[in-house]
Design an enzyme around this catalytic site. Structure first.
Site: not given
Ligand code: ZN
Length: 189
Positions: A23, A93, A149
């Site tokens: 991501f 990848e 995050c």
């Molecule tokens: Zn974090």
């Protein structure tokens, strides 16, 4: 750092590595660079390992659904013959190939080709994911892409596995993984 038209080396090949967690936009960045090479009418060939069956068989596709035609291969040693006439070689990848891909990328660059690879630089435990450390060492240009995050909103460079499975490779999309920073990342039991 990306090589711009002004500073591009002349009559020599090189290796660019786009490294990061899931991501983080690695494939988007790979697609962006390869598209620009196509627009510049360079001969581009793109590879991906067969292990990655998500979304589309003969394309590399990013999570935001950009795509580019690619050749699915089982082993890195298929690359040299298929890339013979290419000026630019893309590999997505790349962490799913074995260590032989390092020497193959070096040889392609030695032969004057621009080689652009994208891959996960850490496994789900945060351990360097071969052959990425070796590719990062031999590359002329390195880009580390960071995600966000999902827990705290800080820049994230770890891939959090949300399912119980001790295999190093478990191919899955958004529902099995998420991006986390080093503080919020943990190794599942
Ligand atoms: Zn974090």
């Amino acid at each position: 750092m990306e090589v711009t038209q002004q500073q591009a080396p002349q009559n020599v090949g090189w290796i660019e590595v786009v490294a990061g967690c899931m991501f983080s936009g690695k494939t988007e960045e790979l697609i962006r660079r390869l598209r620009r090479a196509q627009i510049a009418r360079q001969k581009v060939v793109i590879f991906k390992p067969r292990i990655d069956n998500r979304y589309s068989a003969n394309q590399i596709v990013s999570h935001n659904t950009q795509s580019l035609e690619s050749i699915v291969i089982d082993k890195a040693d298929e690359i040299p013959a298929l890339a013979k006439d290419a000026q630019v070689v893309g590999i997505d990848e790349v962490q799913f190939f074995d260590m032989s891909v390092v020497a193959i990328c070096n040889k392609l660059a030695d032969d004057g080709k621009r080689v652009i690879v994208a891959g996960l630089d850490q496994d789900y435990k945060g351990i360097p994911f071969e052959p990425m450390p070796q590719l990062l060492s031999v590359a002329e240009y390195i880009t580390k892409t960071l995600a966000i995050c999902v827990v705290c909103g800080n820049p994230a460079d770890r891939t959090q596995r949300k399912i119980a499975n001790a295999d190093r490779v478990v191919v899955g999309a958004a529902d099995s993984y998420e991006a986390r920073c080093r503080k919020c990342h943990y190794i599942p039991e």
